[in-house]
Design a protein around this motif. Sequence first.
Motif, PDB file in Angstrom:
ATOM      1  N   VAL A 216       0.850  -1.200   0.000  1.00 42.19           N
ATOM      2  CA  VAL A 216       0.000   0.000   0.000  1.00 42.19           C
ATOM      3  C   VAL A 216       0.881   1.243   0.000  1.00 42.19           C
ATOM      4  O   VAL A 216       1.851   1.330   0.765  1.00 42.19           O
ATOM      5  CB  VAL A 216      -0.930   0.009   1.243  1.00 42.19           C
ATOM      6  CG1 VAL A 216      -1.726   1.295   1.334  1.00 42.19           C
ATOM      7  CG2 VAL A 216      -1.857  -1.199   1.217  1.00 42.19           C
ATOM      8  N   ASP A 217       0.545   2.222  -0.863  1.00 39.26           N
ATOM      9  CA  ASP A 217       1.347   3.447  -0.882  1.00 39.26           C
ATOM     10  C   ASP A 217       1.060   4.279   0.373  1.00 39.26           C
ATOM     11  O   ASP A 217       0.064   4.066   1.059  1.00 39.26           O
ATOM     12  CB  ASP A 217       1.156   4.243  -2.175  1.00 39.26           C
ATOM     13  CG  ASP A 217      -0.216   4.874  -2.340  1.00 39.26           C
ATOM     14  OD1 ASP A 217      -0.900   5.183  -1.342  1.00 39.26           O
ATOM     15  OD2 ASP A 217      -0.618   5.086  -3.497  1.00 39.26           O
TER      16      ASP A 217
ATOM     17  N   ALA B 152     -11.368   3.094   1.840  1.00 42.31           N
ATOM     18  CA  ALA B 152     -12.711   3.483   1.374  1.00 42.31           C
ATOM     19  C   ALA B 152     -12.583   4.432   0.191  1.00 42.31           C
ATOM     20  O   ALA B 152     -11.758   5.349   0.206  1.00 42.31           O
ATOM     21  CB  ALA B 152     -13.489   4.164   2.493  1.00 42.31           C
ATOM     22  N   TYR B 153     -13.408   4.190  -0.816  1.00 40.66           N
ATOM     23  CA  TYR B 153     -13.417   5.013  -2.023  1.00 40.66           C
ATOM     24  C   TYR B 153     -14.851   5.226  -2.476  1.00 40.66           C
ATOM     25  O   TYR B 153     -15.755   4.462  -2.124  1.00 40.66           O
ATOM     26  CB  TYR B 153     -12.652   4.312  -3.157  1.00 40.66           C
ATOM     27  CG  TYR B 153     -11.185   4.136  -2.880  1.00 40.66           C
ATOM     28  CD1 TYR B 153     -10.296   5.190  -3.077  1.00 40.66           C
ATOM     29  CD2 TYR B 153     -10.690   2.926  -2.410  1.00 40.66           C
ATOM     30  CE1 TYR B 153      -8.938   5.031  -2.819  1.00 40.66           C
ATOM     31  CE2 TYR B 153      -9.340   2.763  -2.154  1.00 40.66           C
ATOM     32  CZ  TYR B 153      -8.467   3.813  -2.361  1.00 40.66           C
ATOM     33  OH  TYR B 153      -7.133   3.660  -2.099  1.00 40.66           O
ATOM     34  N   SER B 154     -15.018   6.235  -3.334  1.00 39.82           N
ATOM     35  CA  SER B 154     -16.301   6.398  -4.003  1.00 39.82           C
ATOM     36  C   SER B 154     -16.559   5.132  -4.811  1.00 39.82           C
ATOM     37  O   SER B 154     -15.655   4.599  -5.443  1.00 39.82           O
ATOM     38  CB  SER B 154     -16.266   7.608  -4.934  1.00 39.82           C
ATOM     39  OG  SER B 154     -17.369   7.574  -5.821  1.00 39.82           O
ATOM     40  N   GLY B 155     -17.787   4.682  -4.818  1.00 39.83           N
ATOM     41  CA  GLY B 155     -18.168   3.511  -5.603  1.00 39.83           C
ATOM     42  C   GLY B 155     -18.749   3.893  -6.945  1.00 39.83           C
ATOM     43  O   GLY B 155     -19.443   3.101  -7.577  1.00 39.83           O
ATOM     44  N   VAL B 156     -18.467   5.129  -7.406  1.00 36.41           N
ATOM     45  CA  VAL B 156     -19.006   5.643  -8.661  1.00 36.41           C
ATOM     46  C   VAL B 156     -17.859   5.842  -9.644  1.00 36.41           C
ATOM     47  O   VAL B 156     -16.941   6.628  -9.398  1.00 36.41           O
ATOM     48  CB  VAL B 156     -19.757   6.971  -8.427  1.00 36.41           C
ATOM     49  CG1 VAL B 156     -20.349   7.494  -9.730  1.00 36.41           C
ATOM     50  CG2 VAL B 156     -20.857   6.788  -7.381  1.00 36.41           C
ATOM     51  N   CYS B 157     -17.910   5.131 -10.763  1.00 40.69           N
ATOM     52  CA  CYS B 157     -16.848   5.174 -11.763  1.00 40.69           C
ATOM     53  C   CYS B 157     -16.690   6.592 -12.326  1.00 40.69           C
ATOM     54  O   CYS B 157     -17.665   7.305 -12.550  1.00 40.69           O
ATOM     55  CB  CYS B 157     -17.159   4.195 -12.890  1.00 40.69           C
ATOM     56  SG  CYS B 157     -15.840   4.063 -14.127  1.00 40.69           S
ATOM     57  N   THR B 158     -15.455   6.964 -12.586  1.00 45.36           N
ATOM     58  CA  THR B 158     -15.163   8.293 -13.114  1.00 45.36           C
ATOM     59  C   THR B 158     -15.361   8.371 -14.631  1.00 45.36           C
ATOM     60  O   THR B 158     -15.222   9.441 -15.212  1.00 45.36           O
ATOM     61  CB  THR B 158     -13.726   8.717 -12.762  1.00 45.36           C
ATOM     62  OG1 THR B 158     -12.800   7.810 -13.348  1.00 45.36           O
ATOM     63  CG2 THR B 158     -13.530   8.768 -11.255  1.00 45.36           C
ATOM     64  N   HIS B 159     -15.719   7.261 -15.255  1.00 45.63           N
ATOM     65  CA  HIS B 159     -15.948   7.266 -16.698  1.00 45.63           C
ATOM     66  C   HIS B 159     -17.379   7.676 -17.026  1.00 45.63           C
ATOM     67  O   HIS B 159     -17.603   8.758 -17.562  1.00 45.63           O
ATOM     68  CB  HIS B 159     -15.624   5.880 -17.283  1.00 45.63           C
ATOM     69  CG  HIS B 159     -15.957   5.731 -18.728  1.00 45.63           C
ATOM     70  ND1 HIS B 159     -16.780   4.735 -19.191  1.00 45.63           N
ATOM     71  CD2 HIS B 159     -15.585   6.454 -19.815  1.00 45.63           C
ATOM     72  CE1 HIS B 159     -16.903   4.842 -20.504  1.00 45.63           C
ATOM     73  NE2 HIS B 159     -16.174   5.877 -20.911  1.00 45.63           N
TER      74      HIS B 159
ATOM     75  N   ASP C 251      -6.833   0.426  -8.707  1.00 46.50           N
ATOM     76  CA  ASP C 251      -5.938  -0.185  -7.726  1.00 46.50           C
ATOM     77  C   ASP C 251      -6.218   0.385  -6.326  1.00 46.50           C
ATOM     78  O   ASP C 251      -5.870   1.531  -6.045  1.00 46.50           O
ATOM     79  CB  ASP C 251      -4.493   0.092  -8.114  1.00 46.50           C
ATOM     80  CG  ASP C 251      -3.484  -0.577  -7.201  1.00 46.50           C
ATOM     81  OD1 ASP C 251      -3.885  -1.178  -6.168  1.00 46.50           O
ATOM     82  OD2 ASP C 251      -2.278  -0.491  -7.499  1.00 46.50           O
ATOM     83  N   PRO C 252      -6.807  -0.414  -5.425  1.00 44.99           N
ATOM     84  CA  PRO C 252      -7.134   0.102  -4.094  1.00 44.99           C
ATOM     85  C   PRO C 252      -5.913   0.399  -3.231  1.00 44.99           C
ATOM     86  O   PRO C 252      -5.994   1.163  -2.279  1.00 44.99           O
ATOM     87  CB  PRO C 252      -7.977  -1.009  -3.468  1.00 44.99           C
ATOM     88  CG  PRO C 252      -7.568  -2.246  -4.184  1.00 44.99           C
ATOM     89  CD  PRO C 252      -7.205  -1.812  -5.580  1.00 44.99           C
ATOM     90  N   LYS C 253      -4.750  -0.180  -3.578  1.00 44.32           N
ATOM     91  CA  LYS C 253      -3.538   0.029  -2.777  1.00 44.32           C
ATOM     92  C   LYS C 253      -2.760   1.270  -3.196  1.00 44.32           C
ATOM     93  O   LYS C 253      -1.794   1.649  -2.551  1.00 44.32           O
ATOM     94  CB  LYS C 253      -2.641  -1.206  -2.853  1.00 44.32           C
ATOM     95  CG  LYS C 253      -3.260  -2.417  -2.170  1.00 44.32           C
ATOM     96  CD  LYS C 253      -2.320  -3.580  -2.145  1.00 44.32           C
ATOM     97  CE  LYS C 253      -2.945  -4.720  -1.344  1.00 44.32           C
ATOM     98  NZ  LYS C 253      -1.962  -5.750  -1.018  1.00 44.32           N
ATOM     99  N   ALA C 254      -3.186   1.904  -4.289  1.00 42.02           N
ATOM    100  CA  ALA C 254      -2.484   3.082  -4.800  1.00 42.02           C
ATOM    101  C   ALA C 254      -3.491   4.202  -5.084  1.00 42.02           C
ATOM    102  O   ALA C 254      -3.545   4.739  -6.189  1.00 42.02           O
ATOM    103  CB  ALA C 254      -1.694   2.731  -6.046  1.00 42.02           C
ATOM    104  N   GLY C 255      -4.324   4.506  -4.108  1.00 44.58           N
ATOM    105  CA  GLY C 255      -5.259   5.620  -4.257  1.00 44.58           C
ATOM    106  C   GLY C 255      -6.316   5.403  -5.311  1.00 44.58           C
ATOM    107  O   GLY C 255      -6.850   6.361  -5.858  1.00 44.58           O
TER     108      GLY C 255
ATOM    109  N   ALA D 229     -12.372   8.961  -5.974  1.00 45.45           N
ATOM    110  CA  ALA D 229     -12.178   9.793  -4.785  1.00 45.45           C
ATOM    111  C   ALA D 229     -12.101   8.883  -3.562  1.00 45.45           C
ATOM    112  O   ALA D 229     -12.851   7.914  -3.445  1.00 45.45           O
ATOM    113  CB  ALA D 229     -13.329  10.783  -4.640  1.00 45.45           C
ATOM    114  N   ALA D 230     -11.199   9.189  -2.658  1.00 51.55           N
ATOM    115  CA  ALA D 230     -11.017   8.397  -1.441  1.00 51.55           C
ATOM    116  C   ALA D 230     -11.780   9.026  -0.284  1.00 51.55           C
ATOM    117  O   ALA D 230     -12.151  10.201  -0.327  1.00 51.55           O
ATOM    118  CB  ALA D 230      -9.537   8.307  -1.096  1.00 51.55           C
ATOM    119  N   LEU D 231     -11.996   8.226   0.737  1.00 45.53           N
ATOM    120  CA  LEU D 231     -12.582   8.699   1.995  1.00 45.53           C
ATOM    121  C   LEU D 231     -11.639   8.293   3.122  1.00 45.53           C
ATOM    122  O   LEU D 231     -11.331   7.112   3.268  1.00 45.53           O
ATOM    123  CB  LEU D 231     -13.936   8.036   2.252  1.00 45.53           C
ATOM    124  CG  LEU D 231     -15.187   8.783   1.866  1.00 45.53           C
ATOM    125  CD1 LEU D 231     -16.410   7.895   2.056  1.00 45.53           C
ATOM    126  CD2 LEU D 231     -15.355  10.060   2.623  1.00 45.53           C
TER     127      LEU D 231
END
Length: 190
Positions: A101-102, A115-122, A147-151, A164-166
């Motif tokens: 993890v970074d 935790a991240y937004s569950g809404v795709c940025t595409h 990649d959840p380990k790199a933001g 987006a992260a939380l």
Amino acid sequence: MHDRDLAFSRRAVLGAGLAVAPLLMSPARADDAPDPAAEPPQAGDHFVFLTGPKTGEPIRSEDLPPGGPQVQAYPAAPDGTVRNGTRLNLVILARIGDEGVDDETRARMADGVAAYSGVCTHQACPVNMWSAEAHAFVCSCHGSVYDPKAGAEVLDGPAPRHLAALPLTLKDGILTAAGGFTGHVGMQMG
């Protein structure tokens, strides 16, 4: 009725309407208050399961399988209001551990959970699939991989930017937001 009387009547009605208009537009009206269910995640909100046998229950880190996959959730205010009034509040939580993890991601994690937004940025589809091979989140619509380990950076697919992260913390063993989203949620117009 004379023209003069008619003009006076019109002015009286218009004047009365203009006098009442500010009252009708007043932000103090109850129906003008922001909908707490549509407000974005905030520090102090906990997370509740979106689906499955624990739907609506608070999420603890031990509820999440080590190494993934992610779980879809909604934030819930301390008063219990579930913030499900907009799909932009969909959150994904994954117990990814610490290995690989970074530093930036690690600083936002709690007990090995990111935790991240569950809404795709595409195209703003839900990021609701998991790649066991890549240990990554996948959007079910167009296959963007994060990649959840790199933001939640984009590994593959048409997504133009990371999720987006939380930031998280633990409160009485329950996963809790330590702040709001770190960036724009969903697709960006323009």
